[in-house]
Design a protein around this motif. Structure first.
Motif, PDB file in Angstrom:
ATOM      1  N   LYS A  29     -12.525   6.609   1.775  1.00 31.05           N
ATOM      2  CA  LYS A  29     -13.311   5.434   1.379  1.00 31.05           C
ATOM      3  C   LYS A  29     -14.427   5.157   2.382  1.00 31.05           C
ATOM      4  O   LYS A  29     -15.549   4.826   1.996  1.00 31.05           O
ATOM      5  CB  LYS A  29     -12.405   4.209   1.234  1.00 31.05           C
ATOM      6  CG  LYS A  29     -11.553   4.262  -0.005  1.00 31.05           C
ATOM      7  CD  LYS A  29     -10.609   3.089  -0.086  1.00 31.05           C
ATOM      8  CE  LYS A  29      -9.689   3.258  -1.274  1.00 31.05           C
ATOM      9  NZ  LYS A  29      -8.621   2.287  -1.321  1.00 31.05           N
ATOM     10  N   LYS A  32     -17.175   7.789   1.880  1.00 31.19           N
ATOM     11  CA  LYS A  32     -17.902   7.556   0.628  1.00 31.19           C
ATOM     12  C   LYS A  32     -18.811   6.337   0.744  1.00 31.19           C
ATOM     13  O   LYS A  32     -19.917   6.335   0.199  1.00 31.19           O
ATOM     14  CB  LYS A  32     -16.921   7.397  -0.540  1.00 31.19           C
ATOM     15  CG  LYS A  32     -16.336   8.726  -0.981  1.00 31.19           C
ATOM     16  CD  LYS A  32     -15.445   8.571  -2.186  1.00 31.19           C
ATOM     17  CE  LYS A  32     -14.957   9.931  -2.655  1.00 31.19           C
ATOM     18  NZ  LYS A  32     -14.082   9.822  -3.820  1.00 31.19           N
ATOM     19  N   ARG A  36     -22.841   6.257   0.241  1.00 29.60           N
ATOM     20  CA  ARG A  36     -23.540   5.326  -0.653  1.00 29.60           C
ATOM     21  C   ARG A  36     -24.685   4.621   0.070  1.00 29.60           C
ATOM     22  O   ARG A  36     -25.719   4.348  -0.512  1.00 29.60           O
ATOM     23  CB  ARG A  36     -22.559   4.285  -1.213  1.00 29.60           C
ATOM     24  CG  ARG A  36     -21.817   4.758  -2.444  1.00 29.60           C
ATOM     25  CD  ARG A  36     -21.078   3.617  -3.124  1.00 29.60           C
ATOM     26  NE  ARG A  36     -19.987   3.089  -2.339  1.00 29.60           N
ATOM     27  CZ  ARG A  36     -18.766   3.617  -2.278  1.00 29.60           C
ATOM     28  NH1 ARG A  36     -18.483   4.694  -2.968  1.00 29.60           N
ATOM     29  NH2 ARG A  36     -17.834   3.058  -1.538  1.00 29.60           N
ATOM     30  N   ARG A  73     -15.689  18.121  -6.681  1.00 27.44           N
ATOM     31  CA  ARG A  73     -15.802  16.664  -6.665  1.00 27.44           C
ATOM     32  C   ARG A  73     -17.212  16.209  -6.332  1.00 27.44           C
ATOM     33  O   ARG A  73     -17.474  15.021  -6.216  1.00 27.44           O
ATOM     34  CB  ARG A  73     -14.808  16.081  -5.667  1.00 27.44           C
ATOM     35  CG  ARG A  73     -13.379  16.219  -6.158  1.00 27.44           C
ATOM     36  CD  ARG A  73     -12.424  15.507  -5.261  1.00 27.44           C
ATOM     37  NE  ARG A  73     -11.088  15.597  -5.817  1.00 27.44           N
ATOM     38  CZ  ARG A  73     -10.211  14.621  -5.775  1.00 27.44           C
ATOM     39  NH1 ARG A  73     -10.516  13.489  -5.209  1.00 27.44           N
ATOM     40  NH2 ARG A  73      -9.019  14.782  -6.287  1.00 27.44           N
ATOM     41  N   VAL A 122     -13.050  13.702 -11.861  1.00 26.39           N
ATOM     42  CA  VAL A 122     -13.257  12.596 -10.913  1.00 26.39           C
ATOM     43  C   VAL A 122     -14.752  12.454 -10.628  1.00 26.39           C
ATOM     44  O   VAL A 122     -15.304  11.354 -10.656  1.00 26.39           O
ATOM     45  CB  VAL A 122     -12.468  12.822  -9.602  1.00 26.39           C
ATOM     46  CG1 VAL A 122     -12.942  11.895  -8.502  1.00 26.39           C
ATOM     47  CG2 VAL A 122     -10.976  12.655  -9.844  1.00 26.39           C
ATOM     48  N   ARG A 123     -15.388  13.582 -10.390  1.00 24.56           N
ATOM     49  CA  ARG A 123     -16.828  13.578 -10.103  1.00 24.56           C
ATOM     50  C   ARG A 123     -17.622  13.013 -11.280  1.00 24.56           C
ATOM     51  O   ARG A 123     -18.516  12.180 -11.103  1.00 24.56           O
ATOM     52  CB  ARG A 123     -17.273  15.001  -9.801  1.00 24.56           C
ATOM     53  CG  ARG A 123     -18.743  15.147  -9.558  1.00 24.56           C
ATOM     54  CD  ARG A 123     -19.077  16.592  -9.280  1.00 24.56           C
ATOM     55  NE  ARG A 123     -20.499  16.763  -9.062  1.00 24.56           N
ATOM     56  CZ  ARG A 123     -21.071  17.935  -8.920  1.00 24.56           C
ATOM     57  NH1 ARG A 123     -20.341  19.026  -8.954  1.00 24.56           N
ATOM     58  NH2 ARG A 123     -22.368  18.019  -8.728  1.00 24.56           N
ATOM     59  N   GLU A 125     -16.617  11.013 -13.601  1.00 26.10           N
ATOM     60  CA  GLU A 125     -16.336   9.579 -13.752  1.00 26.10           C
ATOM     61  C   GLU A 125     -17.056   8.778 -12.677  1.00 26.10           C
ATOM     62  O   GLU A 125     -17.632   7.732 -12.962  1.00 26.10           O
ATOM     63  CB  GLU A 125     -14.817   9.334 -13.700  1.00 26.10           C
ATOM     64  CG  GLU A 125     -14.392   7.960 -14.165  1.00 26.10           C
ATOM     65  CD  GLU A 125     -14.395   6.931 -13.062  1.00 26.10           C
ATOM     66  OE1 GLU A 125     -14.650   5.747 -13.358  1.00 26.10           O
ATOM     67  OE2 GLU A 125     -14.143   7.310 -11.901  1.00 26.10           O
ATOM     68  N   GLU A 126     -17.061   9.276 -11.445  1.00 29.45           N
ATOM     69  CA  GLU A 126     -17.752   8.586 -10.348  1.00 29.45           C
ATOM     70  C   GLU A 126     -19.251   8.489 -10.614  1.00 29.45           C
ATOM     71  O   GLU A 126     -19.892   7.528 -10.207  1.00 29.45           O
ATOM     72  CB  GLU A 126     -17.513   9.299  -9.014  1.00 29.45           C
ATOM     73  CG  GLU A 126     -16.140   9.067  -8.438  1.00 29.45           C
ATOM     74  CD  GLU A 126     -15.912   9.814  -7.129  1.00 29.45           C
ATOM     75  OE1 GLU A 126     -16.737  10.693  -6.759  1.00 29.45           O
ATOM     76  OE2 GLU A 126     -14.896   9.527  -6.471  1.00 29.45           O
ATOM     77  N   GLU A 127     -19.807   9.474 -11.300  1.00 29.25           N
ATOM     78  CA  GLU A 127     -21.235   9.476 -11.600  1.00 29.25           C
ATOM     79  C   GLU A 127     -21.538   8.823 -12.948  1.00 29.25           C
ATOM     80  O   GLU A 127     -22.657   8.907 -13.445  1.00 29.25           O
ATOM     81  CB  GLU A 127     -21.787  10.897 -11.552  1.00 29.25           C
ATOM     82  CG  GLU A 127     -21.742  11.479 -10.154  1.00 29.25           C
ATOM     83  CD  GLU A 127     -22.475  12.795 -10.028  1.00 29.25           C
ATOM     84  OE1 GLU A 127     -23.422  13.033 -10.795  1.00 29.25           O
ATOM     85  OE2 GLU A 127     -22.093  13.579  -9.151  1.00 29.25           O
ATOM     86  N   SER A 128     -20.526   8.196 -13.550  1.00 25.32           N
ATOM     87  CA  SER A 128     -20.670   7.478 -14.826  1.00 25.32           C
ATOM     88  C   SER A 128     -21.125   8.373 -15.970  1.00 25.32           C
ATOM     89  O   SER A 128     -21.757   7.914 -16.912  1.00 25.32           O
ATOM     90  CB  SER A 128     -21.625   6.291 -14.671  1.00 25.32           C
ATOM     91  OG  SER A 128     -21.129   5.408 -13.697  1.00 25.32           O
TER      92      SER A 128
END
Length: 172
Positions: A29, A32, A36, A73, A122-123, A125-128
């Motif tokens: 976390k 990441k 960001r 990822r 996961v990747r 989903e994280e990138e929408s």
């Protein structure tokens, strides 16, 4: 409560696993969040400093990088060891469009392991690119459907299903 030696040993291993898992989660976390906030989508850190900050062994940092910051990822990790050594983490991003399906086809290949497939999901989903519901649906279908096949076919079936479902979702 009174535990015998064997029960105590199992309990200690369980608690150590929970603590290490939590520590890995915190490190992930933190990194990441740094990514960001980085304007370039890239960070450079020193493994020793990160290990000191989290009061852990440098090998714990390696574990997090090796398992949670993989190309599947969406991360590229470059390390240089030694006194002036560093870790560079670059966030890779997909850009949906016409070329996106060919990139997915190349990324998935003719077969894919369950771990790599999950990392890719996961990747996405994280990138929408996919929603959380779509992620859960695809993962469930992959898990359920590949179980029906012998081990040596599962990777191919998983790749085929994953490509087909993602192609439908991306076209919408």
């Amino acid at each position: 409560m009174c535990y015998n030696k064997r029960e105590r040993s199992k309990l200690v291993r369980l608690l150590e696993g929970i603590i290490l898992s939590s520590l890995s989660d915190f490190i992930e976390k933190y990194l990441k969040q740094m990514l960001r906030e980085a304007a370039e989508g890239m960070i450079m850190i020193q493994r020793r400093e990160l290990a000191e900050m989290f009061e852990c062994a440098p090998s714990q940092i390696n574990y997090v990088l090796d398992t949670r910051f993989t190309p599947d990822r969406g991360y590229l990790v470059e390390t240089r060891r030694g006194g002036g050594g560093y870790i560079r983490i670059v966030r890779l991003s997909f850009r949906p469009g016409r070329d996106f399906l060919s990139v997915l086809d190349e990324t998935i290949g003719d077969e894919i392991t369950a771990r790599r497939a999950e990392g890719l999901l996961v990747r996405l989903e994280e990138e929408s690119i996919v929603t959380l519901d779509e992620y859960v649906f695809i993962k469930t279908v992959l898990d359920r459907e590949t179980r029906k096949f012998p081990d040596h076919y599962r990777g191919r079936v998983r790749a085929s299903l994953l490509k087909a479902m993602l192609a439908l979702l991306v076209r919408e």
